[in-house]
Design an enzyme around this catalytic site. Structure first.
Site, PDB file in Angstrom:
ATOM      1  N   ASP A   1     -43.198   7.186 -13.737  1.00  0.00           N
ATOM      2  CA  ASP A   1     -43.353   6.779 -15.183  1.00  0.00           C
ATOM      3  C   ASP A   1     -43.698   5.526 -15.445  1.00  0.00           C
ATOM      4  OD1 ASP A   1     -43.826   7.263 -17.839  1.00  0.00           O
ATOM      5  OD2 ASP A   1     -41.811   7.896 -18.265  1.00  0.00           O
TER       6      ASP A   1
ATOM      7  N   ASP B   1     -49.986   8.270 -18.023  1.00  0.00           N
ATOM      8  CA  ASP B   1     -48.924   7.240 -17.341  1.00  0.00           C
ATOM      9  C   ASP B   1     -47.679   7.794 -16.643  1.00  0.00           C
ATOM     10  OD1 ASP B   1     -47.964   8.320 -19.823  1.00  0.00           O
ATOM     11  OD2 ASP B   1     -46.828   6.541 -20.484  1.00  0.00           O
ATOM     12  N   GLU B   2     -47.564   8.888 -16.546  1.00  0.00           N
ATOM     13  CA  GLU B   2     -46.451   9.833 -15.846  1.00  0.00           C
ATOM     14  C   GLU B   2     -47.122  10.887 -14.981  1.00  0.00           C
ATOM     15  OE1 GLU B   2     -43.527  11.632 -18.059  1.00  0.00           O
ATOM     16  OE2 GLU B   2     -44.663  11.464 -19.703  1.00  0.00           O
TER      17      GLU B   2
END
Length: 389
Positions: free
Chosen positions: A34, A134-135
């Site tokens: 993350d 983003d993850e």
């Protein structure tokens, strides 16, 4: 006669055993990676003058009639109680004026940085389940790099992401997705959390119940009124009790509080083609305008290929005239590509072979790429790189 709890389970489609919970599976090795305050961190990287400022990625509500929603905020802004999905006007109320900076979102830039991160992930495994830009979850039970532990692989990812993007990330490593996700959130920013099978129950016991998925703003006060405040309190409640009081949600909470999550990491399905097209009204007659449009969508296709870590072996032109006659023309490439200029050159060549469509008036024009395949990566020696401890 089944108990009420068993009836609930059967009605919601759960498979039940004598003790109501499935047998745990601890053989997998899962990483949840993350990025830390991703959008805000990208902006701070690109604008060093934002150091020591409370950066909020959102349209400034003072310039938009009080409207706007926060996409993300950096950690300084979060210290003032500002967070994602909050009305942007709240940041104005909570953060001192001399610290607060609003930045308009730039998703093209964020997608480009995300593509860099995902390229690094694909060096390790193709079993990747993206959750957002983003993850992502990675199943590294088997991986591309050799006989390395999940902890070594996660450290490698974190180090490579930093070296490539100059951004920090956090990771959680465990035997299932739920624990890996809990882990990556546990020690942000630039955190590293490893939850081994033998430590899971103790780790979960000390967590606030709000940490567990499914226990939100409505459920948490109900549980607190019942004297349930921590993971340990959940563990001390029987599975039947949790089901009786919280139905299907209670069953999931029972599993999570005991470290059980059998859901697999689901890799994105392989696409057969990626395409862009546009209808023109009035019809298009100008060759330069048509070529300009093909160049534009060639860049979009190249971005899509890079984002998905794919190359294309074939370019297809689609064109329709004002009389609704539609044709497609295709060109096999000498080598797979994800380069915009190569895609455009092939599209231009195909267009030049059907000049009559432009002369008659083009109603629709499009390009697509097919024969897609994953990018291949060479063997990498982790220990040629400092893993950062």
């Amino acid at each position: 006669m089944p108990t009420r709890s068993l009836k609930v389970l059967l009605a919601t489609g759960f498979m039940v055993s004598e003790n109501l919970l499935p047998q745990n599976d601890i053989h997998r090795r899962i990483i949840h990676l993350d990025m830390d305050a991703f959008y805000a961190s990208v902006e701070m990287r690109d604008h060093p003058e934002l150091a020591n400022k409370a950066v909020v990625v959102a349209h400034d509500p003072r310039k938009h009639g009080g409207h706007g929603v926060i996409t993300t905020a950096n950690y300084l802004a979060r210290q003032y109680g500002v967070g994602s999905a909050m009305p942007a006007i709240e940041a104005v109320r909570k953060v001192p004026k001399d610290l607060l900076v609003f930045i308009d979102p730039n998703f093209e830039k964020y997608r480009a940085t995300s593509a860099q991160v995902h390229e690094i992930m694909h060096r390790v495994t193709d079993i990747i389940e993206p959750i957002s830009l983003d993850e992502a979850y990675l199943d590294v039970t088997k991986n591309k790099l050799g006989n390395y532990s999940a902890i070594q692989l996660a450290s490698y990812l974190q180090q490579q992401v930093y070296q490539t993007t100059h951004l920090t990330s956090s990771f959680g490593v465990s035997y299932n997705k739920f624990l890996a996700k809990i882990g990556s959130d546990y020690a942000k920013p630039f955190g590293r959390t490893v939850i081994l099978p033998g430590d899971a129950m103790e780790f979960l016991a000390q967590l606030d119940i709000g940490t567990f998925p499914g226990i939100g703003k409505k459920t948490k006060p109900v549980m607190q009124a019942m004297g349930i405040n921590t993971g340990k309190d959940l563990q001390e409640k029987s599975v039947e009790w949790l089901i009786d009081h919280f139905q299907r949600q209670g069953y999931v909470i029972a599993m999570h509080s005991r470290g059980i999550d059998l859901s697999p990491v689901v890799a994105s399905r392989q696409r057969k083609s990626i395409g862009k097209e546009r209808t023109f009204e009035p019809s298009l007659h100008d060759e330069q305008a048509a070529l300009s449009f093909l160049r534009q969508i060639s860049r979009q296709l190249a971005d899509s290929l890079a984002k998905r870590h794919l190359t294309a072996g074939c370019v297809v032109l689609k064109i329709r005239d004002r009389n609704f006659q539609t044709i497609t023309r295709r060109s096999l490439l000498k080598a797979p590509t994800q380069e915009a200029e190569t895609i455009f050159a092939e599209g231009r060549e195909l267009l030049m072979h059907v000049p009559e469509f432009l002369e008659a008036g083009t109603r629709l024009l499009g390009l697509s790429v097919t024969n897609l395949q994953a990018v291949n990566y060479e063997e990498i020696d982790l220990f040629d790189t400092d893993l950062g401890g």
